[in-house]
Design an enzyme around this catalytic site. Structure first.
Site, mmCIF file in Angstrom:
data_model
loop_
_atom_site.group_PDB
_atom_site.id
_atom_site.type_symbol
_atom_site.label_atom_id
_atom_site.label_comp_id
_atom_site.label_asym_id
_atom_site.label_seq_id
_atom_site.Cartn_x
_atom_site.Cartn_y
_atom_site.Cartn_z
ATOM 1 N N THR A 144 -34.495 -2.618 26.243
ATOM 2 C CA THR A 144 -34.075 -1.533 27.127
ATOM 3 C C THR A 144 -34.044 -1.985 28.582
ATOM 4 O O THR A 144 -34.850 -2.825 29.005
ATOM 5 C CB THR A 144 -35.008 -0.300 26.993
ATOM 6 N N SER A 179 -43.670 2.647 30.980
ATOM 7 C CA SER A 179 -44.390 3.458 29.981
ATOM 8 C C SER A 179 -44.947 2.486 28.947
ATOM 9 O O SER A 179 -44.537 1.326 28.877
ATOM 10 C CB SER A 179 -43.456 4.451 29.284
ATOM 11 N N TYR A 181 -44.329 2.570 25.932
ATOM 12 C CA TYR A 181 -43.169 2.190 25.120
ATOM 13 C C TYR A 181 -42.423 1.017 25.760
ATOM 14 O O TYR A 181 -42.150 0.007 25.105
ATOM 15 C CB TYR A 181 -42.226 3.389 24.952
ATOM 16 N N HIS A 182 -42.086 1.159 27.036
ATOM 17 C CA HIS A 182 -41.354 0.074 27.686
ATOM 18 C C HIS A 182 -42.170 -1.216 27.664
ATOM 19 O O HIS A 182 -41.629 -2.316 27.524
ATOM 20 C CB HIS A 182 -41.004 0.459 29.130
ATOM 21 N N LYS A 185 -41.671 -3.088 24.545
ATOM 22 C CA LYS A 185 -40.399 -3.819 24.514
ATOM 23 C C LYS A 185 -40.488 -5.131 25.297
ATOM 24 O O LYS A 185 -39.875 -6.132 24.933
ATOM 25 C CB LYS A 185 -39.282 -2.945 25.096
#
Lengths: 413, 413
Positions: A144, A179, A181-182, A185
Site C-alpha cells: 500500500t 497504523s 496494519y500499514h 505491510k
C-alpha cells in the site's frame, strides 16, 4: 499461465480471478474467508449482495464456460499453502491474502496482533514455499502507498538514491506507516526484499493507492459475479464511502481538515496493473516496487467532487468534518512518483463524473441493504485499551454513540 | 527507580539486573527461559556454568544483601505481562526479552516464524500495556546495528536528513536487515516509532553492536553470579567465539573473506549505555535512537587480534576462512555514527589484549565443558527446506559433517 490468487474471494481478488480467467489463464483461488468473518464480527456487510465463493465459481462457469479452481485455507497454515502451491505449481502468485484495514488493526491490541501475525506469517509462509521448490515463480504482492506515510520529499518507487556526506547509495525508501496494519505491510515488504536477495526469487511489490469503483468487464456480466462494496468506517475506502453516504443522504465524513492527500485508482486499473506486473515479471532475485495509483486527491477534494456530481443527480450531499480519529498530518506535502506501470503500458481510467455516477446508481440499487450505524468511525488511534477476549468490537466501543457527537456538518463548521 | 528487565535471565539481562540492583534501584526481572530451552533444542550450552534464575537471585541476596524480584512468563502472553507491568508499575522497562540470533532465525521456516512472531508480538504487547496505563514509563529497547545492513553511506543514529529534488525531510534511516531475526528487530523499531507517535509514550531504541566479554563488577563477585558465554555457531558472537576457539585449539571460523565490518562493544559498556539511557529518559512521544557500540572492526581483523593476543600466551591460533553461510557483502564500506551515548557521558572500554586475555583465561577454566561439535556453522542462508515439526535441528542439518568439509585453514588458503 498458471496463476494463483491468494485472497481470491475479496474485493479485488475475485475480479482479478475472473479477469485472468477471461484471458485464458489457469486460475487457482485461495481464501480463508477472513474478510467475511470480520463482517460477522463487526456486524458490517458489503452493500452489494455478494455470493459465496462456490456460487461465484459456479456462476462464472455458466457465464464464461471457464473453470476457476479454489481451495479454502489460511496462509498461516504452512502445510496447507505449501501443498496447494506444490500441486498447482503457479508461475505467478498474486497475493491479496491479507487483512487490509487500518482501522481494523487499531480497534484494540488483539486486532493489532492478529493483523500483524496474520499478514507477516502468511507472507513468510508464501515466501518459504516459493524458496522451497518454486524459485522460478513470480510473486506479485499487494502492498500500500500508506507504507510511505507523508514525507516532505517526493516519494519514489520503492528505492531512493541518497547522497550523504559525499557518498552515494540506492536504498529502500524510508517508510513511516500510519497504523499497525500499514506496519504489517512494511514488514512484508522488508521480508520480501530479503527473500529475493538470499533465495533469488522474483517479486513485484505493488504499493497500491486507495481503490474505488466496483464494476469491471467481468463483474457486469451477471449479478452473481459482483464484488463487494464496503462503506463502513472500518473497511470502506474514501471515495466508495462518500458516494454511498451521499446516496443515503448521510453526511460525507471527512476526518479533520481533509487536507490528507493520497493516491487513488479505479478498480479496473488495479486489474490492469496486476496484469502488467504478471506479464512482465521481475528478474530472478529482483524485488521490484511499483507505486500503483493514477491520480492524487485530497480527501476533502474528493468529497467535494462527489458533492458536485451528486448535485447533478439532484442529491444534496453534505460534508461533515469529524475530529480526526487517526494520528496523521492533515495539511502536508504529497507527491509520489508512479511512472513504472505507465512505462509498461498502463492506460489509466481517470476519475470522472461518470464513475461517481455509476457508484451512486449502484448505491441506490442496494440502498435498503445499508447499515447506517456502521458509517461513523468508532476506532480512535489514541485509545489503547485491551479488549476482553471474544468481546465483539461493537459492544466494546459502543458502535453507535461516540462518533456521532463529533459530527459537525459543513454548514456549521 | 523501579526498573523492569525483560529477558533478565539472559547474557546481558542478568548482569544488567545486578548492575541496577547494586545502584539501589528496585529491579524486577521477567523471563520465559526461551534461551535456555533453545540450548536444549540445539544441544548447545553456555561455556560458563550458569545457575538457574532462582539460584542467581538467591546468591545475589547473599552477596549483596539486595533483592531482585522475578516473574516467569512470556511477553506473547498479554495477560501475564500486562499484569506484571501494572502491579510493579516500572518507571523504566529495559527490553532484552527477544530471540537474538540471526542463524537461529535462518535454521528453517519454523524458526523464522517463531523468531518474528515471538519478537514482534512480545514487543507489541509491551507497547500496548504501556499505552494502557503506563504512558509515563520509558521503554529502553535493545535493537541491533544489524538492522542497518551495510549501506554505502554513513549510518546515522536512527534518522537521516535527506535532501531530494529540492525538498528536505528528516526520515527514518533506510534499513537493510540481513536475516529474519534482524527483520524482526526492524519491525519492532517501526512499531515503537509509531507507538510513540500515537500514544505519546517515550522510547529509546538501542541499535547495539556485537557484544564481547563476560565479566562485570557484579558477575565477578561470586561464581554463581556469572553470565552465560556462548561459543557455538548459533549463539556465539564473533569475538567470544574466536577466543574460545583459540583456547580450544580449534581454528577461528571467519566466514568468507572476513572483510565484514561491524560495531563492537564490551559488555561493561552495554550496562553503562543502558544506564545512561535510563537515567536520561526520552521525552514523551519521542522515539530516540542510539547506535550503541564503541569501535568498528572487520571480522578478520578481530580474528587476527585474537591470534596475536593468544600468541603471547603461547597459544598458536589459526584462522579458517569458511564458505560464507550468510548472504552478505564481504568487502564493503562501513562507517556508523555513534556519538549520542558519548555525549551523555559514556567512557568506553576499548578492546585490548587484557580483555582478550581474560576471555582466554575464562575459556581455559571451563574448557572441559566445551562442545566442539557446535562450533561450525550449520545453517545456510540460501537453504529453504521446511523442517518437520519437532525435529531437532542437529538431526535435520547433520550438525557434525557438512561445514567441516568447507574448512580451509589460513595456511592452505
Amino acid at each position: 499461465m498458471r496463476i494463483m490468487i491468494l485472497g481470491g474471494d475479496g474485493y479485488l481478488g475475485w475480479p482479478t480471478a475472473m479477469y485472468f480467467s477471461t484471458r485464458g489463464h489457469d486460475v487457482h483461488v485461495v481464501d480463508n474467508f477472513a474478510r467475511r468473518k470480520a463482517d460477522e464480527e463487526l456486524q458490517a456487510d458489503s452493500l452489494t449482495p455478494i455470493r459465496s465463493l462456490d456460487e461465484r465459481i459456479h456462476a462464472w462457469r455458466e457465464v464464461s464456460g471457464k473453470e476457476i479452481r479454489s481451495a479454502v485455507g489460511t496462509l498461516t497454515d504452512y502445510e496447507f499453502i505449501s501443498r496447494e502451491m506444490n500441486e498447482f505449481r503457479p508461475e505467478t502468485i498474486i497475493h491479496y491474502g491479507e487483512l487490509r484495514s487500518a482501522p481494523y488493526s487499531m480497534i484494540d491490541r488483539e486486532h493489532a496482533v492478529y493483523t500483524q501475525q496474520n499478514n507477516i506469517t502468511g507472507n513468510l509462509n508464501v515466501l518459504w514455499a516459493m524458496a522451497d521448490g518454486l524459485r522460478e515463480c513470480h510473486l506479485v504482492k499487494l502492498g500500500t502507498m500508506g507504507e510511505y506515510g507523508t514525507p516532505n520529499i517526493d516519494i519514489e518507487e520503492g528505492y531512493i538514491d541518497i547522497e550523504h556526506k559525499g557518498r552515494k547509495d540506492r536504498l529502500p525508501f524510508p517508510k513511516q506507516p500510519g497504523s499497525f496494519y500499514h506496519l504489517s505491510k512494511v514488514a512484508d515488504s522488508n521480508n520480501i526484499m530479503f527473500a529475493c536477495k538470499i533465495w533469488g526469487i522474483r517479486a513485484t511489490d505493488l504499493n497500491q493507492g486507495v481503490v474505488y469503483g466496483v464494476e469491471t468487464d467481468e463483474t457486469k456480466l451477471d449479478e452473481r459475479l459482483c464484488t463487494r462494496l464496503d462503506y463502513d468506517a472500518i473497511w470502506g475506502t474514501a471515495l466508495n464511502r462518500f458516494c454511498i453516504q451521499a446516496a443515503l443522504g448521510e453526511p460525507m465524513t471527512v476526518y479533520g481538515k481533509g487536507g490528507q492527500t493520497r493516491g487513488f485508482l479505479d478498480i479496473r486499473d488495479t486489474l490492469a496493473c496486476v496484469e502488467l506486473a504478471t506479464m512482465n515479471p521481475a528478474d530472478r532475485g529482483e524485488c521490484r516496487v511499483f507505486n500503483q495509483f493514477t491520480e492524487q486527491f485530497s480527501v476533502l477534494g474528493l468529497a467535494e467532487m462527489v458533492r458536485d456530481a451528486a448535485a447533478k443527480r439532484d442529491i444534496k450531499a453534505t460534508i461533515a468534518h469529524l475530529d480526526n480519529p487517526r494520528v496523521e498530518l492533515e495539511d502536508h506535502y504529497f507527491n509520489a512518483v508512479h511512472t513504472k506501470l505507465l512505462d509498461l503500458g498502463l492506460q489509466p481510467h481517470f476519475l470522472s463524473d461518470t464513475l461517481v455516477d455509476s457508484l451512486l446508481v449502484t448505491t441506490e440499487t442496494y440502498a435498503t441493504r445499508a447499515r447506517r450505524e456502521t458509517l461513523l468511525p468508532d476506532v480512535n488511534w489514541r485509545d489503547a485499551s485491551d479488549a476482553k477476549a471474544g468481546a465483539p468490537v461493537a459492544s466494546k466501543n459502543g458502535n453507535q454513540a461516540p462518533a456521532a457527537e463529533m459530527l459537525v456538518t459543513e454548514a456549521e463548521a
